[in-house]
Design an enzyme around this catalytic site. Sequence first.
Site, mmCIF file in Angstrom:
data_model
loop_
_atom_site.group_PDB
_atom_site.id
_atom_site.type_symbol
_atom_site.label_atom_id
_atom_site.label_comp_id
_atom_site.label_asym_id
_atom_site.label_seq_id
_atom_site.Cartn_x
_atom_site.Cartn_y
_atom_site.Cartn_z
ATOM 1 C CE LYS A 80 -4.013 -14.694 -4.932
ATOM 2 N NZ LYS A 80 -3.037 -14.214 -3.987
ATOM 3 C CB VAL A 181 3.826 -3.317 0.085
ATOM 4 C CG1 VAL A 181 4.991 -3.990 0.802
ATOM 5 C CG2 VAL A 181 2.594 -4.204 0.143
ATOM 6 C CE1 TYR A 183 4.024 7.364 2.931
ATOM 7 C CE2 TYR A 183 3.126 5.968 4.684
ATOM 8 C CZ TYR A 183 3.556 7.203 4.226
ATOM 9 O OH TYR A 183 3.546 8.280 5.075
HETATM 10 P P1 NAD Z 1 -0.057 -1.177 -4.958
HETATM 11 O O1 NAD Z 1 -0.913 -1.320 -6.165
HETATM 12 O O2 NAD Z 1 -0.546 -0.378 -3.810
HETATM 13 O O3 NAD Z 1 1.369 -0.581 -5.368
HETATM 14 C C1 NAD Z 1 2.058 -0.912 -6.512
HETATM 15 C C2 NAD Z 1 2.722 0.360 -7.028
HETATM 16 O O4 NAD Z 1 3.601 0.021 -8.087
HETATM 17 C C3 NAD Z 1 1.735 1.399 -7.568
HETATM 18 O O5 NAD Z 1 1.983 2.651 -6.977
HETATM 19 C C4 NAD Z 1 2.048 1.416 -9.065
HETATM 20 O O6 NAD Z 1 1.837 2.685 -9.642
HETATM 21 C C5 NAD Z 1 3.502 1.044 -9.062
HETATM 22 N N1 NAD Z 1 4.017 0.555 -10.341
HETATM 23 C C6 NAD Z 1 3.393 -0.171 -11.286
HETATM 24 N N2 NAD Z 1 4.211 -0.399 -12.319
HETATM 25 C C7 NAD Z 1 5.401 0.170 -11.999
HETATM 26 C C8 NAD Z 1 6.659 0.266 -12.648
HETATM 27 N N3 NAD Z 1 6.865 -0.267 -13.849
HETATM 28 N N4 NAD Z 1 7.667 0.941 -12.033
HETATM 29 C C9 NAD Z 1 7.473 1.506 -10.824
HETATM 30 N N5 NAD Z 1 6.301 1.435 -10.157
HETATM 31 C C10 NAD Z 1 5.284 0.783 -10.734
HETATM 32 O O7 NAD Z 1 0.298 -2.692 -4.520
HETATM 33 P P2 NAD Z 1 0.812 -3.186 -3.108
HETATM 34 O O8 NAD Z 1 -0.331 -3.706 -2.327
HETATM 35 O O9 NAD Z 1 1.733 -2.175 -2.519
HETATM 36 O O10 NAD Z 1 1.669 -4.477 -3.541
HETATM 37 C C11 NAD Z 1 2.946 -4.346 -4.114
HETATM 38 C C12 NAD Z 1 3.442 -5.716 -4.564
HETATM 39 O O11 NAD Z 1 3.522 -6.595 -3.455
HETATM 40 C C13 NAD Z 1 2.527 -6.408 -5.576
HETATM 41 O O12 NAD Z 1 3.330 -7.158 -6.470
HETATM 42 C C14 NAD Z 1 1.704 -7.357 -4.728
HETATM 43 O O13 NAD Z 1 1.250 -8.486 -5.472
HETATM 44 C C15 NAD Z 1 2.735 -7.762 -3.695
HETATM 45 N N6 NAD Z 1 2.137 -8.206 -2.437
HETATM 46 C C16 NAD Z 1 1.343 -7.352 -1.748
HETATM 47 C C17 NAD Z 1 0.775 -7.771 -0.545
HETATM 48 C C18 NAD Z 1 -0.087 -6.840 0.260
HETATM 49 O O14 NAD Z 1 -0.369 -7.146 1.426
HETATM 50 N N7 NAD Z 1 -0.502 -5.712 -0.285
HETATM 51 C C19 NAD Z 1 1.028 -9.071 -0.059
HETATM 52 C C20 NAD Z 1 1.875 -9.910 -0.778
HETATM 53 C C21 NAD Z 1 2.415 -9.464 -1.978
#
Ligand code: NAD
Length: 354
Positions: A80, A181, A183
């Site tokens: 990472k 994710v 969505y």
């Molecule tokens: P993103 O930033 O698009 O979405 C996260 C959402 O959570 C945002 O809309 C944000 O406003 C909201 N949020 C933040 N604090 C909050 C709270 N206290 N209560 C409610 N909502 C809150 O991120 P993402 O890409 O959708 O990833 C979501 C999670 O999945 C993260 O933890 C990320 O590390 C993990 N993840 C994502 C991927 C990927 O492919 N995107 C892969 C593995 C893990």
Amino acid sequence: MEVFELVEKYGHEQVVFAHDKVSGLKAIIAIHDTTLGPALGGCRMWPYESEEEALNDVLRLSRGMTYKNSAMGLNFGGGKAVIIGDPRQDKSEELFRAFGKFVHSLGGRYITAEDVSITTEDIGLANLETPYVAGVAGKSGNPSPATAYGTFVGMKAAVKEVYGSEDLKGKKVAIQGAGSVGYYLAKHLHEAGAEILVSDIYEEKLRPFVENFNATVVGPNEIYSVDADVFAPCALGGIVNDKTIPQFKFRIVAGSANNQLGEPRHGEMLKERGILYIPDYVINGGGVINVAGEFESGGYNRDRAYAQIATIYDKVEKLIAISKERNILTAEAADIMAEERIEKLGRLKRIHLG
Ligand code: NAD
């Protein structure tokens, strides 16, 4: 802070501190374990308050990638990178190209990709300086839909375990985080006939969930206590903790967020309450499977990648079976699955070839 003490504790192979005066780049690249292959894991940009915080983050995240890549059956080790800076102000072409050069200097031992605050455009800039990148636009691209699909199939396996059928029709799923994710996960759930409850800290993020999936909006603090079958954390880590667990009416915790448990003992608390926890790095591995597809023969192929992501269902079934057989936590079962594969395949290196 003793760097070697930390590195020894987590078992890392290599930690590189990269600095470029012109672009202001301050990055740390951590390679945890390359038994299975080159270290693959995203780059995160964050305004860390201290170097110690950044180092701890990259060490923890890179170790997590070793486990995730192994559990997903990939031939990649764990690594990472973190860039210390404010993604809203400090991004520039020269910063990501400088980062690309440092990635290149590792000769392919580390392959970078998107993580928090890093876009396909940023990775595209790094790609001008090194081929050791994944998640490139025009190839596998944004991993979020793939992560969501893996989370969806993993959730189905959990629902089958708890309710005797994987059918999500009429099941209530509480999604924390209306981001990328969240969505795509909601889309799959809606198509499968599930009822969706959703929370986010930004109201405008919630509108498409209501309009497209007929979701019910709940407040950020209310999501923990709603009457739902499944809790899908898709926002932050550490949200399964002493404060939230007593509020849960859920039977299952299955979502994409990394490091969901505040501490490992919270896995025990869930088990005591009869709540099935699906370990985060197994259920959210769809994204890394998708980006790893760029290195398969013939290049990225969406159908092949998604067929592989669908096997997260079997992996969840397997880890539940191990946890029941050995009477251990599901998180411990996931670790055993990942460690055993590294151990067995690592032994192949003992066979001398000609
Ligand atoms: P993103 O930033 O698009 O979405 C996260 C959402 O959570 C945002 O809309 C944000 O406003 C909201 N949020 C933040 N604090 C909050 C709270 N206290 N209560 C409610 N909502 C809150 O991120 P993402 O890409 O959708 O990833 C979501 C999670 O999945 C993260 O933890 C990320 O590390 C993990 N993840 C994502 C991927 C990927 O492919 N995107 C892969 C593995 C893990």
